[in-house]
Design a protein around this motif. Structure first.
Motif, PDB file in Angstrom:
ATOM      1  N   THR A 110       4.250  32.185  -2.569  1.00 52.60           N
ATOM      2  CA  THR A 110       3.665  31.461  -1.443  1.00 52.60           C
ATOM      3  C   THR A 110       2.447  32.195  -0.926  1.00 52.60           C
ATOM      4  N   ARG A 111       2.610  33.521  -0.787  1.00 55.46           N
ATOM      5  CA  ARG A 111       1.504  34.321  -0.275  1.00 55.46           C
ATOM      6  C   ARG A 111       0.290  34.201  -1.188  1.00 55.46           C
ATOM      7  N   ALA A 112       0.533  33.983  -2.469  1.00 57.09           N
ATOM      8  CA  ALA A 112      -0.569  33.895  -3.430  1.00 57.09           C
ATOM      9  C   ALA A 112      -1.033  32.451  -3.623  1.00 57.09           C
ATOM     10  N   GLY A 113      -0.526  31.568  -2.788  1.00 60.96           N
ATOM     11  CA  GLY A 113      -0.948  30.174  -2.895  1.00 60.96           C
ATOM     12  C   GLY A 113      -0.334  29.437  -4.073  1.00 60.96           C
ATOM     13  N   LYS A 114       0.741  29.987  -4.589  1.00 56.61           N
ATOM     14  CA  LYS A 114       1.418  29.324  -5.705  1.00 56.61           C
ATOM     15  C   LYS A 114       2.739  28.741  -5.215  1.00 56.61           C
ATOM     16  N   HIS A 115       3.363  27.978  -6.075  1.00 52.56           N
ATOM     17  CA  HIS A 115       4.635  27.389  -5.700  1.00 52.56           C
ATOM     18  C   HIS A 115       5.594  27.441  -6.856  1.00 52.56           C
ATOM     19  N   SER A 116       6.860  27.579  -6.520  1.00 50.94           N
ATOM     20  CA  SER A 116       7.825  27.709  -7.606  1.00 50.94           C
ATOM     21  C   SER A 116       8.582  26.421  -7.841  1.00 50.94           C
ATOM     22  N   LEU A 117       8.536  26.015  -9.068  1.00 51.88           N
ATOM     23  CA  LEU A 117       9.290  24.861  -9.521  1.00 51.88           C
ATOM     24  C   LEU A 117      10.567  25.432 -10.120  1.00 51.88           C
ATOM     25  N   VAL A 118      11.613  25.431  -9.321  1.00 53.59           N
ATOM     26  CA  VAL A 118      12.823  26.145  -9.713  1.00 53.59           C
ATOM     27  C   VAL A 118      13.818  25.239 -10.410  1.00 53.59           C
ATOM     28  N   PHE A 119      14.407  25.697 -11.449  1.00 59.21           N
ATOM     29  CA  PHE A 119      15.579  25.000 -11.933  1.00 59.21           C
ATOM     30  C   PHE A 119      16.547  25.977 -12.553  1.00 59.21           C
ATOM     31  N   THR A 120      17.786  25.555 -12.601  1.00 55.89           N
ATOM     32  CA  THR A 120      18.820  26.451 -13.085  1.00 55.89           C
ATOM     33  C   THR A 120      19.249  26.004 -14.463  1.00 55.89           C
ATOM     34  N   ALA A 121      19.586  26.956 -15.272  1.00 59.37           N
ATOM     35  CA  ALA A 121      20.056  26.640 -16.613  1.00 59.37           C
ATOM     36  C   ALA A 121      21.537  26.931 -16.673  1.00 59.37           C
ATOM     37  N   GLU A 122      22.244  26.093 -17.357  1.00 59.25           N
ATOM     38  CA  GLU A 122      23.664  26.367 -17.467  1.00 59.25           C
ATOM     39  C   GLU A 122      23.892  27.631 -18.264  1.00 59.25           C
ATOM     40  N   HIS A 123      24.837  28.403 -17.796  1.00 57.71           N
ATOM     41  CA  HIS A 123      25.128  29.668 -18.446  1.00 57.71           C
ATOM     42  C   HIS A 123      25.500  29.420 -19.904  1.00 57.71           C
ATOM     43  N   GLY A 124      24.914  30.195 -20.775  1.00 56.45           N
ATOM     44  CA  GLY A 124      25.271  30.090 -22.182  1.00 56.45           C
ATOM     45  C   GLY A 124      24.449  29.071 -22.952  1.00 56.45           C
ATOM     46  N   HIS A 125      23.808  28.154 -22.212  1.00 59.20           N
ATOM     47  CA  HIS A 125      22.950  27.206 -22.904  1.00 59.20           C
ATOM     48  C   HIS A 125      21.510  27.643 -22.758  1.00 59.20           C
TER      49      HIS A 125
END
Lengths: 340, 340
Positions: free
Chosen positions: A97-112
């Motif tokens: 955020t401080r760098a003017g960027k944004h995170s597109l977050v997603f989670t991956a299922e464990h093991g996959h």
DNA sequence: GTGAAAGCGCTAACAT
DNA sequence: ATGTTAGCGCTTTCAC
């Protein structure tokens, strides 16, 4: 209130609208919102006034379309069970955020592997992809590499020798220090509780640990896999503690498993932690220092690690060196390995 | 390998490139990638083949620009310390992915409102904003409301009576059940450890708790504020346990503080949890059921709660009802409130 | 310093 | 079923 009014989502004001109201060209509006653009103070003020009146906000999608970059950083979290990643995510998010960027977050299922979601997120033209303990296939990694999408591995090294950047803790060093510390404390039948054997992080920790034991002339450690999960850690702890040659200490590949193992030892086997069974982990996640666990561990310093991630995200040059950055932590000696 | 080659990030292939290679119009490419568009099987195959060859991926920024929506959902996490939110984030991320949406996550500093980051994220034309225990100013909330950007409060109700949707646990009910349970167990000098007094969640829990005690003719509980943080919880626990009229039970506004309080009671005051001091929390976060804590609590069922969030995110109609959804959990009676 | 005009990569009429 | 055309909202030449 008229419900029908709410049904229509008003299309937000565009630069054109602002321009008309301010009596300038649409380009001027763009300049007013571009730091360092050549525009007269008076013009900018007129624009800003009109913008405020209309509630104008530049549309970043349009800007990104032109610029070819989105200021979006893809962030994949594997192993979401592990509380270690919450502070990491927070730090990363704050810094981005401080760098003017944004995170597109997603989670991956464990093991996959995270291929499916990543393919998806790539469509947003993310500037970079940060993989936190997540796996992706060789094919996709190669594709990203070919397409010039920077891949940054956090707390994990790529499984292949493609040129890719990574930021990890000092796995070998830290595990070695844990090993020596356990021997110093007088533990002799020492076990290693590992993660998946195809995880480079796991292998580095195991390697560093084994080497340290060998160098001190100690017997090689017994081993059980806990797969970095709580359930796995509990099962592995049971397996180890049920052995006729029960270990007197266990080094777990992460704190999360170590805490699980500690609970099994204490509550299922009635063992006194430290005196009857030494337990050590890796990460120094917040819970490790809680009095309930007082877990000996080797820290992964989140701040400095994210610093390096940010360098890789922001600095093209650094990125192209494909650095494999190792950030040193420190041995945290605590009660869980105190025999006396 | 030539380093200079890597410096240039190749611009990704566009629909035009694919069209040329496939010998069709650019519109045909668009149709090939649009489910349900009218296009001949043969054409689609030609397109797909060319697309694969070039490594084409539709640019979602361009698509969003036209459609006016981005499929991006802003997610703000306040109180990132609290491990409760990791599973929540995971569930939300998984569900969003499944629905073809993506989460633009950012964290807000505890105690500050998230205005700055939200203004920022709004520029991406997010389809909705999910606020997890984060605050934002009345002004911004109003602005969103006016602009038709759906705000969904998770685990928190808006502080003002603007028409906004929220999904919360059964705060009053749950806290009431905790109160009655503590009385049933024979506790009499019962304290409440609260969050910030301007937090609706806190107030609902306190209200439900107080009412339950009063209805049973019990004395009103003493109160101390722990601000929902670990440090706050520990300080509040010390304050309560140092009182001459030390409470015999404490209900903490969340599990995170309850665990902190438990550790203070156990390790600093040498009290036996349950017998000498009853402790209860709220949330049923993963750690609550760990044997180390075995914490009595009222659950906030993440799955069903996220179900409702998803409805609000996806279903315009549901959203416009501005529902204040309450998802019931269940009392989890555990060892931390067992006197015997 | 400012406006006109072109165009980023795509979708959505509109023809055919 | 397919191609042509006109934008979506912005940045960026290019003149002036």
């Amino acid at each position: 209130m008229d419900r029908s009014l709410k049904r229509i989502r008003p299309s937000p004001p565009s630069a054109h609208d602002v321009a008309r109201l301010a009596g300038v060209s649409q380009a001027a509006v763009s300049r007013a919102f571009t730091p360092g653009a050549s525009i007269a103070k008076a013009t900018r003020e007129k624009v800003m006034e009109a913008a405020t009146e209309l509630g104008y906000r530049p549309n970043l999608l349009a800007r990104s379309l032109i610029k070819g970059v989105s200021d979006l950083i893809g962030v994949v979290i594997g192993n979401t069970q592990n509380p270690f990643f919450l502070p990491v995510l927070e730090e990363l998010s704050t810094r981005l955020t401080r760098a003017g960027k944004h995170s597109l977050v997603f989670t991956a299922e464990h093991g996959h592997d995270a291929d499916f979601q990543i393919e998806d997120v790539l469509r947003y033209r993310v500037d970079a992809l940060v993989l936190m303990s997540a796996s992706l296939s060789f094919e996709l990694a190669e594709k990203c590499s070919r397409e010039g999408i920077p891949l940054i591995f956090f707390n994990r090294r790529p499984r292949w020798d493609l040129p890719m950047a990574s930021v990890t803790g000092a796995n070998e060093k830290g595990a070695g220090e844990i090993g020596r510390h356990l021997l110093e404390q007088g533990y002799r039948r020492i076990a290693y509780m590992g993660g998946p054997t195809d995880s480079p992080t796991n292998n580095e920790r195991e390697e560093g640990f084994r080497r340290a034991l060998e160098q001190q002339g100690a017997e090689p450690a017994m081993r059980e896999l806990g797969y970095l999960t709580r359930e796995g850690g509990m099962a592995a702890a049971r397996a180890l503690l049920n052995r006729p040659d029960r270990p007197d200490a266990i080094f777990c590949a992460n704190d999360f498993m170590a805490i699980a193992a500690m609970e099994v030892a204490r509550h299922e086997f009635g063992l006194e932690i430290g005196r009857e069974i030494g337990i050590a982990g890796f990460d120094d996640m917040p819970d490790a220092s809680w009095p309930s666990f007082d877990l000996t561990t080797y820290s992964q310093p989140i701040g400095p690690m994210i610093d390096r991630v940010m360098e890789l995200v922001l600095d093209l040059d650094a990125r192209e060196r494909f650095e494999q950055v190792i950030v040193e932590g420190a041995l945290q000696k605590r009660g869980s390995t105190r025999r006396g």
